[in-house]
Design a protein around this motif. Structure first.
Motif, PDB file in Angstrom:
ATOM      1  N   MET A  23      -3.276  36.354   0.153  1.00 47.53           N
ATOM      2  CA  MET A  23      -4.166  35.247   0.478  1.00 47.53           C
ATOM      3  C   MET A  23      -4.466  34.424  -0.773  1.00 47.53           C
ATOM      4  O   MET A  23      -4.392  34.930  -1.887  1.00 47.53           O
ATOM      5  CB  MET A  23      -5.473  35.783   1.065  1.00 47.53           C
ATOM      6  CG  MET A  23      -5.301  36.348   2.467  1.00 47.53           C
ATOM      7  SD  MET A  23      -4.888  35.045   3.654  1.00 47.53           S
ATOM      8  CE  MET A  23      -4.477  36.004   5.076  1.00 47.53           C
ATOM      9  N   ALA A  24      -4.855  33.179  -0.549  1.00 49.55           N
ATOM     10  CA  ALA A  24      -5.172  32.296  -1.671  1.00 49.55           C
ATOM     11  C   ALA A  24      -6.463  32.745  -2.321  1.00 49.55           C
ATOM     12  O   ALA A  24      -7.365  33.287  -1.690  1.00 49.55           O
ATOM     13  CB  ALA A  24      -5.329  30.856  -1.180  1.00 49.55           C
ATOM     14  N   ALA A  25      -6.545  32.529  -3.626  1.00 55.67           N
ATOM     15  CA  ALA A  25      -7.775  32.821  -4.331  1.00 55.67           C
ATOM     16  C   ALA A  25      -8.873  31.913  -3.800  1.00 55.67           C
ATOM     17  O   ALA A  25      -8.637  30.767  -3.461  1.00 55.67           O
ATOM     18  CB  ALA A  25      -7.576  32.599  -5.823  1.00 55.67           C
ATOM     19  N   PRO A  26     -10.099  32.441  -3.704  1.00 55.57           N
ATOM     20  CA  PRO A  26     -11.186  31.593  -3.198  1.00 55.57           C
ATOM     21  C   PRO A  26     -11.453  30.438  -4.138  1.00 55.57           C
ATOM     22  O   PRO A  26     -11.207  30.510  -5.335  1.00 55.57           O
ATOM     23  CB  PRO A  26     -12.377  32.565  -3.151  1.00 55.57           C
ATOM     24  CG  PRO A  26     -12.031  33.646  -4.124  1.00 55.57           C
ATOM     25  CD  PRO A  26     -10.543  33.786  -4.069  1.00 55.57           C
ATOM     26  N   ALA A  27     -11.953  29.355  -3.576  1.00 58.46           N
ATOM     27  CA  ALA A  27     -12.296  28.201  -4.395  1.00 58.46           C
ATOM     28  C   ALA A  27     -13.435  28.564  -5.328  1.00 58.46           C
ATOM     29  O   ALA A  27     -14.246  29.445  -5.030  1.00 58.46           O
ATOM     30  CB  ALA A  27     -12.705  27.032  -3.501  1.00 58.46           C
ATOM     31  N   PRO A  28     -13.518  27.919  -6.478  1.00 58.73           N
ATOM     32  CA  PRO A  28     -14.597  28.211  -7.414  1.00 58.73           C
ATOM     33  C   PRO A  28     -15.957  27.941  -6.781  1.00 58.73           C
ATOM     34  O   PRO A  28     -16.125  26.974  -6.048  1.00 58.73           O
ATOM     35  CB  PRO A  28     -14.328  27.238  -8.566  1.00 58.73           C
ATOM     36  CG  PRO A  28     -13.483  26.157  -7.977  1.00 58.73           C
ATOM     37  CD  PRO A  28     -12.658  26.816  -6.922  1.00 58.73           C
ATOM     38  N   ILE A  65       0.747  27.187  -0.266  1.00 56.42           N
ATOM     39  CA  ILE A  65       0.837  27.959   0.981  1.00 56.42           C
ATOM     40  C   ILE A  65       2.281  28.357   1.241  1.00 56.42           C
ATOM     41  O   ILE A  65       2.557  29.485   1.700  1.00 56.42           O
ATOM     42  CB  ILE A  65       0.259  27.150   2.150  1.00 56.42           C
ATOM     43  CG1 ILE A  65      -1.252  26.987   1.958  1.00 56.42           C
ATOM     44  CG2 ILE A  65       0.556  27.821   3.487  1.00 56.42           C
ATOM     45  CD1 ILE A  65      -1.942  26.189   3.032  1.00 56.42           C
ATOM     46  N   GLY A  66       3.230  27.473   0.935  1.00 57.39           N
ATOM     47  CA  GLY A  66       4.644  27.823   1.091  1.00 57.39           C
ATOM     48  C   GLY A  66       5.029  29.017   0.242  1.00 57.39           C
ATOM     49  O   GLY A  66       5.781  29.904   0.690  1.00 57.39           O
ATOM     50  N   GLU A  67       4.498  29.068  -0.991  1.00 63.04           N
ATOM     51  CA  GLU A  67       4.781  30.219  -1.856  1.00 63.04           C
ATOM     52  C   GLU A  67       4.193  31.503  -1.265  1.00 63.04           C
ATOM     53  O   GLU A  67       4.777  32.579  -1.384  1.00 63.04           O
ATOM     54  CB  GLU A  67       4.190  29.982  -3.251  1.00 63.04           C
ATOM     55  CG  GLU A  67       4.889  28.906  -4.063  1.00 63.04           C
ATOM     56  CD  GLU A  67       6.287  29.338  -4.509  1.00 63.04           C
ATOM     57  OE1 GLU A  67       6.601  30.545  -4.433  1.00 63.04           O
ATOM     58  OE2 GLU A  67       7.062  28.459  -4.925  1.00 63.04           O
ATOM     59  N   ASP A 119      -5.666  28.892   8.607  1.00 63.06           N
ATOM     60  CA  ASP A 119      -7.109  28.864   8.378  1.00 63.06           C
ATOM     61  C   ASP A 119      -7.490  27.639   7.543  1.00 63.06           C
ATOM     62  O   ASP A 119      -7.014  27.448   6.424  1.00 63.06           O
ATOM     63  CB  ASP A 119      -7.529  30.151   7.654  1.00 63.06           C
ATOM     64  CG  ASP A 119      -9.048  30.296   7.573  1.00 63.06           C
ATOM     65  OD1 ASP A 119      -9.737  29.273   7.535  1.00 63.06           O
ATOM     66  OD2 ASP A 119      -9.513  31.443   7.535  1.00 63.06           O
ATOM     67  N   THR A 120      -8.385  26.827   8.084  1.00 55.98           N
ATOM     68  CA  THR A 120      -8.815  25.613   7.381  1.00 55.98           C
ATOM     69  C   THR A 120      -9.460  25.935   6.047  1.00 55.98           C
ATOM     70  O   THR A 120      -9.279  25.218   5.060  1.00 55.98           O
ATOM     71  CB  THR A 120      -9.810  24.822   8.251  1.00 55.98           C
ATOM     72  OG1 THR A 120      -9.162  24.451   9.463  1.00 55.98           O
ATOM     73  CG2 THR A 120     -10.288  23.564   7.537  1.00 55.98           C
ATOM     74  N   GLU A 121     -10.226  27.030   5.980  1.00 55.68           N
ATOM     75  CA  GLU A 121     -10.920  27.367   4.729  1.00 55.68           C
ATOM     76  C   GLU A 121      -9.929  27.661   3.614  1.00 55.68           C
ATOM     77  O   GLU A 121     -10.143  27.283   2.464  1.00 55.68           O
ATOM     78  CB  GLU A 121     -11.845  28.569   4.956  1.00 55.68           C
ATOM     79  CG  GLU A 121     -12.669  28.917   3.718  1.00 55.68           C
ATOM     80  CD  GLU A 121     -13.638  30.051   3.968  1.00 55.68           C
ATOM     81  OE1 GLU A 121     -14.258  30.512   2.993  1.00 55.68           O
ATOM     82  OE2 GLU A 121     -13.766  30.482   5.135  1.00 55.68           O
ATOM     83  N   ILE A 122      -8.822  28.329   3.932  1.00 53.90           N
ATOM     84  CA  ILE A 122      -7.801  28.612   2.915  1.00 53.90           C
ATOM     85  C   ILE A 122      -7.229  27.306   2.391  1.00 53.90           C
ATOM     86  O   ILE A 122      -7.092  27.111   1.171  1.00 53.90           O
ATOM     87  CB  ILE A 122      -6.688  29.505   3.508  1.00 53.90           C
ATOM     88  CG1 ILE A 122      -7.237  30.898   3.834  1.00 53.90           C
ATOM     89  CG2 ILE A 122      -5.514  29.610   2.544  1.00 53.90           C
ATOM     90  CD1 ILE A 122      -6.264  31.792   4.549  1.00 53.90           C
ATOM     91  N   CYS A 123      -6.892  26.393   3.296  1.00 56.02           N
ATOM     92  CA  CYS A 123      -6.353  25.099   2.877  1.00 56.02           C
ATOM     93  C   CYS A 123      -7.362  24.340   2.023  1.00 56.02           C
ATOM     94  O   CYS A 123      -7.014  23.779   0.981  1.00 56.02           O
ATOM     95  CB  CYS A 123      -5.974  24.260   4.101  1.00 56.02           C
ATOM     96  SG  CYS A 123      -4.647  24.973   5.105  1.00 56.02           S
ATOM     97  N   ASP A 124      -8.623  24.334   2.459  1.00 54.83           N
ATOM     98  CA  ASP A 124      -9.645  23.609   1.708  1.00 54.83           C
ATOM     99  C   ASP A 124      -9.851  24.195   0.314  1.00 54.83           C
ATOM    100  O   ASP A 124     -10.048  23.455  -0.660  1.00 54.83           O
ATOM    101  CB  ASP A 124     -10.969  23.624   2.472  1.00 54.83           C
ATOM    102  CG  ASP A 124     -10.962  22.690   3.674  1.00 54.83           C
ATOM    103  OD1 ASP A 124      -9.942  21.989   3.873  1.00 54.83           O
ATOM    104  OD2 ASP A 124     -11.961  22.665   4.415  1.00 54.83           O
TER     105      ASP A 124
END
Length: 653
Positions: free
Chosen positions: A1-6, A373-375, A391-396
């Motif tokens: 999963m993507a790291a959370p936004a700061p 996201i592709g990676e 998930d919109t939150e991941i993209c945001d």
């Protein structure tokens, strides 16, 4: 999963401390409690200013949550101080002596003032461990960013038109009006839009390679030192290998002029920022010095600049500007497929196509977010994983990570003005005049220097945000309007999360106590009372609803907004206001909807109300469309109906 936004730091308040201290002193007239509050505000100001600059430590730093909590506590204390001073000032305007004001306004006023001063001093003491725990170097941008001219992308999607356009400008036989000035082409766009990739495409284009004798790529990033930039240009050409590092700027520029003389020279300045510590004139001076030697190059030489800020293009006198918008959804889908499935030539498998399209729509045209996201999906055909990344939150979070530097680079007073805009709907067309009046009503605009108006300084704030690409502009029906694009809305929402809330769907179970600025549809107005301590609000923006039309504002609810500064009903269906409007004693700004029938006479009692947006008042007001008036103006129009005592009070103020 993507790291959370700061995690967003609370917006800056240190610039308010001196002004509040001044107000406390002016009200004190020997009162020890007010004098003590003023002193406490001034004591904490330098500490607050320092810690606000450290509000975004690297993710590995453990003190970030404690630092943000400290800043939030300071903001809450200042809001309490502002409420107290406003109440005292209101009572003073009513004619009471200040000593009586304090006694009438609060039970045990000396104790309340002393407690508030102690709260500020305790916060100051708590700051010591945060100051010691933070490294001395706390700039908002890392100096380690480097880009190069080599294009790492196997394929670039959706930028063919822009690439051909720029190449045509660079190698075209354009008549140069000022042959001694090297023409500048600028690429402007938000973080993650692919400005560097586009510049790399141009730099490595065969037509560009064949046209120019010398090509140089410089990543400017955080460096606006004339000598350092000149030296790097020379080093890239191979012109200073055997010279001492401490050579003077004059010597370096002479060498650069000699190296490029009579050659067609192409210079790329990638990732250029405006130095907020310098005036626009000083920034222009830096670049005039850096680029002066290039005037000895042959006619046909060009400079290509990439930047997030329209202001940089203006400072560099760009003759042509390419604004890089987001990719189309179809191009995002192609980029996602290329990154996730590698060199496979087949289309996205049918069972993944639906998820791919949803992801492509949610990245808001950002090539960087698409690639990240592709990676994360590389070489996987798991429908579960593709579905999870919709998930919109991941993209945001990915988008915020690519944009946060733009926000952090802003001066504190502009951060707050920009983040406040998150309470408006995504389709909102901003009126420059109205937004500035809101900022002024909320105290966001600092006290201007002598001889200048608050409005003029507020317009400068707006224009500064516009020139830094936070607002977009468009023309329709011979009128200019302003907006936040999707990416800027995401950014504003993230960095205002502790202070602002927009309720456009289901109302939350609890509204956080830190929220001071709120927008809500008429559907949810009646539910506010049970969800929130309404006295904390400074802004209430009421929007219309497609499911329910409400023609009046509940009187008992309106009376609860005792500290409201801004009330905007212009997009609602509320056609009449209750007499309880007079209880909003701190209201500075009121905007009404177009179907408003009448104003209650009690509105004359609002001593602070400076701006009223009158859209249309049937037959009981002579104001026309989009008429901006003051309470005194309304009083004049209705003088024959108004209570004489109220009119006299208004005249005194």
């Amino acid at each position: 999963m993507a790291a959370p936004a700061p995690a967003p730091a609370p917006w800056p308040v240190s610039q308010d401390l001196a002004a509040l201290a001044g107000r406390a002193r002016s009200l004190s007239r020997g009162d020890a409690g007010l004098a003590g509050l003023a002193a406490a505000l001034l004591r904490i100001q330098p500490v607050a200013r320092e810690l606000e600059r450290r509000a975004w430590p690297p993710p590995a730093r453990a003190e970030a949550p404690a630092l943000h909590a400290w800043l939030a506590e300071l903001g809450a204390a200042l809001a309490e101080a502002e409420d107290l001073l406003d109440e005292l000032h209101r009572r003073r305007l009513a004619g009471s002596a200040i000593s009586n004001c304090v006694g009438a306004a609060f039970r045990g006023p000396a104790r309340k003032l002393r407690r508030l001063a102690q709260r500020l001093d305790c916060a100051r003491d708590d700051s010591e461990r945060l100051r010691l725990g933070s490294a001395a170097g706390c700039g908002v941008r890392s100096p380690n960013r480097v880009t190069g001219s080599v294009l790492a992308e196997r394929r670039v999607f959706g930028r063919d038109k822009e690439c051909d356009d720029i190449v045509g400008r660079l190698i075209g036989d354009c008549v140069e009006i000022f042959p001694s000035v090297t023409p500048v082409v600028a690429v402007v766009g938000h973080g993650g839009m692919g400005k560097t990739v586009l510049a790399q495409c141009v730099y490595n284009d065969a037509r560009v390679q064949g046209y120019f004798d010398l090509r140089v790529w410089i990543c400017v990033w955080d460096r606006l030192d004339e000598a350092e930039l000149t030296r790097e240009i020379l080093q890239s050409i191979g012109g200073v290998d055997d010279t001492p590092y401490d050579e003077s700027l004059e010597t370096l520029q002479e060498k650069l002029g000699e190296v490029v003389a009579s050659k067609k020279f192409f210079l790329v300045l990638d990732d250029v920022w405006n130095d907020e510590g310098k005036t626009e004139l000083e920034n222009r001076s830096v670049w005039n010095k850096v680029l002066a030697p290039i005037s000895s190059a042959a006619i046909g030489s060009k400079i290509l600049v990439t930047t997030r800020m329209k202001l940089v293009a203006e400072v560099l006198n760009a003759s042509y500007v390419v604004t890089l918008d987001g990719l189309k959804i179809v191009d995002c889908l192609l980029l996602l497929k290329e990154t996730a499935l590698g060199s496979e030539t087949m289309e996205i498998p049918q069972d993944l196509l639906e998820f791919g399209r949803a992801i492509a729509a949610k990245v808001k045209g950002s090539p960087l977010a698409t690639k990240v996201i592709g990676e994360m999906l590389r070489n996987t055909r798991s429908t579960q994983k593709w579905r999870a990344l919709m998930d919109t939150e991941i993209c945001d979070n990915i988008i915020i990570s690519s944009l946060q530097l733009s926000y952090q680079h802003l001066p504190g007073h502009l951060q707050r003005c920009f983040a406040y805009c998150s309470i408006f709907p995504t389709t909102w067309r901003f009126n420059r005049y109205k937004l500035v009046k809101m900022w002024i009503a909320l105290g966001f605009v600092q006290t201007p220097s002598e001889g200048k108006r608050l409005e003029d300084l507020g317009y400068k704030y707006f224009d500064d945000l516009l020139s830094r690409s936070f607002f977009g502009s468009a023309n329709k029906d011979q009128q200019t309007y302003y907006f936040l694009d999707d990416l800027m809305h995401i950014l504003a929402h993230h960095f205002s999360a502790q202070d602002c809330m927009k309720i456009n769907e289901d109302i939350p179970v609890v509204i956080p106590p830190t929220v001071r600025h709120l927008s809500v549809s008429t559907d949810y107005l009646p539910q506010l009372k049970s969800k929130y301590r309404l006295g904390r609000l400074r802004t209430l923006l009421v929007l219309g609803s497609s499911s329910l039309s409400s023609s009046h504002f509940p009187g008992k609810l309106l009376a609860k907004f005792k500290n409201l500064r801004v009330l905007d009903l212009s997009e609602s269906d509320i056609a009449e206001l209750p007499d309880s409007i007079s209880q909003l004693v701190h209201l500075h700004y009121l905007a009404l909807c177009s179907i408003i029938n009448k104003l209650p006479k009690s509105i004359y009692r609002l001593q602070y109300l400076e701006v009223l947006t009158v859209l249309f008042f049937h037959d009981n007001h002579p104001g026309g469309a989009d008429k901006f008036v003051t309470v005194k103006h309304i009083k004049t129009c209705y003088e024959h109906k108004a209570n004489r005592l109220v009119c006299n009070a208004m005249h005194k103020n």
